[in-house]
Design an enzyme around this catalytic site. Structure first.
Site, PDB file in Angstrom:
ATOM      1  N   ASN A  47       2.824  -7.006   5.643  1.00 37.08           N
ATOM      2  CA  ASN A  47       2.500  -5.747   4.982  1.00 37.08           C
ATOM      3  C   ASN A  47       2.074  -4.771   6.070  1.00 37.08           C
ATOM      4  O   ASN A  47       1.253  -5.121   6.910  1.00 37.08           O
ATOM      5  CB  ASN A  47       1.344  -5.991   3.987  1.00 37.08           C
ATOM      6  CG  ASN A  47       0.632  -4.719   3.591  1.00 37.08           C
ATOM      7  OD1 ASN A  47       1.258  -3.678   3.428  1.00 37.08           O
ATOM      8  ND2 ASN A  47      -0.677  -4.803   3.454  1.00 37.08           N
ATOM      9  N   GLY A  48       2.664  -3.570   6.088  1.00 41.33           N
ATOM     10  CA  GLY A  48       2.285  -2.591   7.112  1.00 41.33           C
ATOM     11  C   GLY A  48       3.512  -2.179   7.906  1.00 41.33           C
ATOM     12  O   GLY A  48       4.648  -2.342   7.455  1.00 41.33           O
ATOM     13  N   GLU A 102       7.103  11.907 -11.114  1.00 44.70           N
ATOM     14  CA  GLU A 102       7.013  10.460 -10.877  1.00 44.70           C
ATOM     15  C   GLU A 102       7.755   9.632 -11.900  1.00 44.70           C
ATOM     16  O   GLU A 102       8.467   8.709 -11.538  1.00 44.70           O
ATOM     17  CB  GLU A 102       5.530  10.020 -10.938  1.00 44.70           C
ATOM     18  CG  GLU A 102       4.723  10.364  -9.736  1.00 44.70           C
ATOM     19  CD  GLU A 102       3.329   9.760  -9.824  1.00 44.70           C
ATOM     20  OE1 GLU A 102       2.573  10.155 -10.734  1.00 44.70           O
ATOM     21  OE2 GLU A 102       3.002   8.892  -9.011  1.00 44.70           O
ATOM     22  N   ARG A 113       1.877  -3.032  -5.387  1.00 43.90           N
ATOM     23  CA  ARG A 113       2.008  -2.597  -3.996  1.00 43.90           C
ATOM     24  C   ARG A 113       3.464  -2.378  -3.602  1.00 43.90           C
ATOM     25  O   ARG A 113       3.747  -1.993  -2.464  1.00 43.90           O
ATOM     26  CB  ARG A 113       1.380  -3.645  -3.065  1.00 43.90           C
ATOM     27  CG  ARG A 113      -0.061  -3.962  -3.415  1.00 43.90           C
ATOM     28  CD  ARG A 113      -0.548  -5.124  -2.612  1.00 43.90           C
ATOM     29  NE  ARG A 113      -0.781  -4.732  -1.242  1.00 43.90           N
ATOM     30  CZ  ARG A 113      -1.937  -4.284  -0.776  1.00 43.90           C
ATOM     31  NH1 ARG A 113      -2.972  -4.187  -1.581  1.00 43.90           N
ATOM     32  NH2 ARG A 113      -2.064  -3.947   0.472  1.00 43.90           N
ATOM     33  N   GLU A 139      -1.298  18.181 -11.217  1.00 47.81           N
ATOM     34  CA  GLU A 139      -1.283  16.799 -11.690  1.00 47.81           C
ATOM     35  C   GLU A 139      -0.206  16.610 -12.772  1.00 47.81           C
ATOM     36  O   GLU A 139       0.519  15.625 -12.770  1.00 47.81           O
ATOM     37  CB  GLU A 139      -2.685  16.418 -12.213  1.00 47.81           C
ATOM     38  CG  GLU A 139      -2.791  15.061 -12.863  1.00 47.81           C
ATOM     39  CD  GLU A 139      -2.355  13.896 -11.974  1.00 47.81           C
ATOM     40  OE1 GLU A 139      -2.206  14.063 -10.760  1.00 47.81           O
ATOM     41  OE2 GLU A 139      -2.134  12.804 -12.536  1.00 47.81           O
ATOM     42  N   LYS A 156       2.023   1.401  -6.366  1.00 44.15           N
ATOM     43  CA  LYS A 156       0.713   1.824  -6.869  1.00 44.15           C
ATOM     44  C   LYS A 156      -0.271   2.070  -5.722  1.00 44.15           C
ATOM     45  O   LYS A 156      -1.073   2.980  -5.765  1.00 44.15           O
ATOM     46  CB  LYS A 156       0.183   0.742  -7.817  1.00 44.15           C
ATOM     47  CG  LYS A 156      -1.115   1.078  -8.486  1.00 44.15           C
ATOM     48  CD  LYS A 156      -0.879   1.780  -9.788  1.00 44.15           C
ATOM     49  CE  LYS A 156      -2.157   2.231 -10.452  1.00 44.15           C
ATOM     50  NZ  LYS A 156      -1.966   3.501 -11.157  1.00 44.15           N
ATOM     51  N   TRP A 182       7.851  -3.093  -0.658  1.00 47.89           N
ATOM     52  CA  TRP A 182       8.133  -1.667  -0.807  1.00 47.89           C
ATOM     53  C   TRP A 182       8.731  -1.245   0.532  1.00 47.89           C
ATOM     54  O   TRP A 182       8.042  -1.248   1.555  1.00 47.89           O
ATOM     55  CB  TRP A 182       6.849  -0.895  -1.085  1.00 47.89           C
ATOM     56  CG  TRP A 182       7.075   0.568  -1.375  1.00 47.89           C
ATOM     57  CD1 TRP A 182       7.331   1.130  -2.587  1.00 47.89           C
ATOM     58  CD2 TRP A 182       7.062   1.645  -0.440  1.00 47.89           C
ATOM     59  NE1 TRP A 182       7.477   2.485  -2.455  1.00 47.89           N
ATOM     60  CE2 TRP A 182       7.326   2.835  -1.145  1.00 47.89           C
ATOM     61  CE3 TRP A 182       6.877   1.728   0.948  1.00 47.89           C
ATOM     62  CZ2 TRP A 182       7.387   4.088  -0.531  1.00 47.89           C
ATOM     63  CZ3 TRP A 182       6.941   2.979   1.559  1.00 47.89           C
ATOM     64  CH2 TRP A 182       7.191   4.142   0.815  1.00 47.89           C
ATOM     65  N   LYS A 228       3.099  14.072 -12.533  1.00 43.18           N
ATOM     66  CA  LYS A 228       3.446  13.041 -13.534  1.00 43.18           C
ATOM     67  C   LYS A 228       4.915  13.156 -13.928  1.00 43.18           C
ATOM     68  O   LYS A 228       5.610  12.153 -14.041  1.00 43.18           O
ATOM     69  CB  LYS A 228       2.586  13.165 -14.794  1.00 43.18           C
ATOM     70  CG  LYS A 228       1.150  12.719 -14.680  1.00 43.18           C
ATOM     71  CD  LYS A 228       0.920  11.233 -14.553  1.00 43.18           C
ATOM     72  CE  LYS A 228       0.872  10.828 -13.127  1.00 43.18           C
ATOM     73  NZ  LYS A 228      -0.344  10.950 -12.379  1.00 43.18           N
ATOM     74  N   HIS A 265       4.587  36.264  -5.854  1.00 43.11           N
ATOM     75  CA  HIS A 265       4.763  36.324  -4.397  1.00 43.11           C
ATOM     76  C   HIS A 265       6.005  35.557  -3.943  1.00 43.11           C
ATOM     77  O   HIS A 265       6.124  35.225  -2.763  1.00 43.11           O
ATOM     78  CB  HIS A 265       3.498  35.802  -3.709  1.00 43.11           C
ATOM     79  CG  HIS A 265       2.295  36.627  -4.059  1.00 43.11           C
ATOM     80  ND1 HIS A 265       2.076  37.868  -3.513  1.00 43.11           N
ATOM     81  CD2 HIS A 265       1.297  36.421  -4.948  1.00 43.11           C
ATOM     82  CE1 HIS A 265       0.963  38.381  -4.031  1.00 43.11           C
ATOM     83  NE2 HIS A 265       0.484  37.516  -4.911  1.00 43.11           N
ATOM     84  N   CYS A 299       3.506  -3.321   0.136  1.00 41.90           N
ATOM     85  CA  CYS A 299       3.940  -4.710   0.073  1.00 41.90           C
ATOM     86  C   CYS A 299       2.751  -5.620  -0.239  1.00 41.90           C
ATOM     87  O   CYS A 299       1.612  -5.306   0.089  1.00 41.90           O
ATOM     88  CB  CYS A 299       4.569  -5.203   1.366  1.00 41.90           C
ATOM     89  SG  CYS A 299       5.933  -4.214   1.934  1.00 41.90           S
TER      90      CYS A 299
END
Ligand code: M6R
Length: 608
Positions: A100-101, A488, A27, A481, A603, A74, A485, A504, A2
């Site tokens: 925020n938090g 996301e 955020r 990575e 982000k 968020w 991507k 395995h 946020c």
């Protein structure tokens, strides 16, 4: 998560705070809201969706005010609805809070309020703050906030306004970042100083359990015992970089294409080819200190974690220092053993990831020295570490990290070279390493010129719902990575795995509906990789290989091959990752997902 932004001063405040939260959208962006005081009346507006939606609604109202607070959210507690959006108000609509938090004991506070006849109407943890402040208010706004804070548990930052105090914003921070911008006759408060940089470069940062009273004349800060404190004023040095997409359809595509330049920036003046060594002038550690390092602990999350995994390989192989890579969110709840001569390397694009900050604080408490690898100057990480190497990648607006990952790889490669040359690496090896590093920007230009082929391949694979991403050695974190991507931005399930582990268990999932993206640019393990891919093919799986030019035998196995320029194994993750970024981007485009601001993400992850 946020973003909070507040303004008090002579200018019209609503447009300033709306512009401020737009800069903080990285955020979170699921809903947004604003509150202001006009003629003693507290007005507010909230909307589901991005800040631009709120802007449309507010502009129709022709509000005029000199004081406002705003928020971009968020969701942590409660779905992204209008009711759960901030600001939150008390029952009588006297005070408004943006937050925020996380308030960890919100349930307990809610029950306490209920016993006094005060009922919350949202599902959020935030709303209790507004009721609590209103309940404790006895004519002194600042004191009401100060009395509310000890009753709240968790990590948070808040900004509050009260209808009876139209010239005041009270803000507070507890383990969440909050910057106060000091202008001439005007004051700003924001989750990130970058959001008010175009108005002022003078700032203070609120520390643990500190409270500040902002008026247009200045700021007064107080500690948790209500005693006034003198905060150090900082002169912000980072530049106001207004991000624009230029001719690109998305920020992410622009950021992918910026990489030849950002890699160059990361390298600039940081090596001496003659000596085959890195020249990390801003490294605040003496050579003596670095020579004594016996163990390195790398802390990071998400994409930064993958960069850390690649760096760990490099540091162990080149510098022969034992390295542990720790997921910050797990590490913070360990009781780490820190012996003398332990160096912690904290990696974070934003420098605000709550778990990484907490993990590095834990290590520092136990005696480790901390080196930060960070993109954001002025961030909490940059301010708290013993030394910080910056990525110089410029603002990354796309929520999915792209250019900052490859810049992290460059900075970490230089760091590995620095350590290695102090130990057993020869000058000649150092020169070869630097030559390979300096070729990367041009090699990446070549990769980007090959986008046309990647677009066609992405179309071919866009309808699949499940993928494996495989690699070995340096290509294993590269595969992780790549898979991240795709998840996301294309919302496709992609399982990153070490190729040698498939037998395995996971190979049971291979069939014609589950293609494998194979990262083959680690030449040392290349033959093993070929065998693993034959096993995939033998079970009907399709293979898309990303392989170094010249490795022709892969073409006989894979259904499709994207070639990357050959380089040293330890530097191969750069080009292979960029192919992965382009592949994910074009799959996402084909599927019509929201690329720059994917659903459910933010982000900066400023809550744990
Ligand atoms: O700012 P940080 O590098 O600390 O962020 C860590 C992760 O949140 C971040 O890398 C995240 O995984 C990105 N969405 C990756 O694209």
């Amino acid at each position: 998560m946020c973003g909070i932004f507040g303004y008090i001063g002579p200018r019209e405040a609503t447009s300033i705070v709306l512009d401020g939260i737009q800069k903080l959208e990285y955020r979170g962006y699921d809903s947004a809201g604003i509150a202001m005081i006009n003629d003693g009346v507290l007005c507010h507006e909230k909307e589901v969706g991005k800040v631009s939606r709120l802007q449309e609604v507010v502009s129709a109202k022709n509000w005029e005010t000199n004081l406002a607070i705003a928020h971009t959210r968020w969701a942590t507690h409660g779905r992204p609805t209008q009711g759960n959006a901030h600001p939150h108000l008390d029952t009588q609509k006297k005070c408004a809070v943006v937050h925020n938090g996380i308030i960890e004991n919100h349930d307990t506070v809610r029950h306490l309020l209920e016993k006094r006849g005060i009922t919350c109407i949202s599902d959020t943890d935030t709303e209790v703050i507004a009721h609590l402040i209103a309940y404790l208010y006895k004519g002194n706004f600042l004191r009401a906030v100060q009395r509310a804070l000890p009753l709240l548990k968790g990590a948070f930052a808040i900004a509050v306004i009260h209808h009876a105090h139209p010239g005041e914003i009270v803000c507070a921070a507890k383990e969440s970042p909050l910057a106060i911008g000091i202008g001439k006759g005007e004051m700003f408060v924001a989750s990130d100083s970058g959001a008010f940089l175009k108005y002022t470069r003078r700032a203070i940062y609120l520390g643990a359990s500190e409270v500040a009273l902002l008026t247009e004349h200045g700021v007064e800060a107080f500690d948790a015992q209500f005693a006034p404190i003198e905060k150090k004023r900082e002169e912000l040095s980072h530049s106001v970089e207004e991000a624009s997409k230029g001719d690109y359809q998305h920020f992410m595509l622009k950021e992918i294409h910026e990489q030849p330049q950002t890699l160059q920036n990361a390298l600039l003046a940081r090596f001496s080819r003659d000596y085959g060594t890195a020249t990390l002038d801003n490294l605040n550690f003496s050579d003596e200190e670095l020579k004594k390092v016996e163990r390195i602990v790398i802390l990071a999350c998400g994409t930064s974690l993958h960069a850390g995994m690649i760096a760990a390989h490099m540091l162990e192989e080149k510098a022969r220092i034992p390295v542990e890579v720790e997921i910050s969110s797990e590490f913070r709840y360990k009781n780490p053993i820190v012996k003398d001569n332990t160096l912690a390397i904290a990696i974070s694009q934003s420098g605000e990831t709550a778990d990484t900050l907490a993990a590095m604080r834990e290590l520092r408490e136990k005696g480790a020295r901390i080196l930060g690898i960070c993109n954001m100057q002025g961030s909490t990480m940059a301010r708290e570490v013993d030394s910080c190497l910056f990525l110089r990648a410029g603002p990354e607006i796309g929520v999915a990290a792209s250019k900052t990952f490859t810049s992290q790889l460059i900075v970490l490669s230089l760091l590995s070279l620095h350590f290695a040359r102090m130990r057993q690496m020869s000058q000649q090896e150092g020169v070869l390493f630097i030559d390979a590093l300096t070729k990367l920007p041009e090699q990446i230009r070549q990769v980007l010129l090959g986008s046309g082929q990647i677009i066609e391949i992405a179309k071919k694979y866009a309808a699949y719902e499940n993928f494996f991403y495989l690699g070995r050695r340096y290509m294993y974190p590269t595969a992780l990575e790549g898979a991240l991507k795709l998840k996301e931005i294309a919302y496709v399930n992609a399982n990153g795995y070490p190729a040698g582990e498939m037998k395995h268990g996971p190979i049971a999932l291979i069939n014609e509906m589950c293609p494998t993206v194979a990262f083959c640019a680690d030449t040392y393990t290349y033959p093993k990789m070929l065998s693993n891919l034959m096993e995939v093919k033998a079970r009907g799986g399709k293979v898309l290989a990303i392989a170094p030019g010249g490795a022709s035998d892969i073409a006989a196995i894979a259904d499709d091959v994207i070639w990357v320029p050959p380089t040293l194994d330890e530097l191969a993750p750069v080009a292979s990752t960029i192919v992965g970024q382009l592949f994910s981007y074009y799959v996402a485009k084909e599927r019509g997902t929201e690329i720059d601001q994917p659903r459910n993400l933010a982000k900066s992850v400023t809550v744990e």
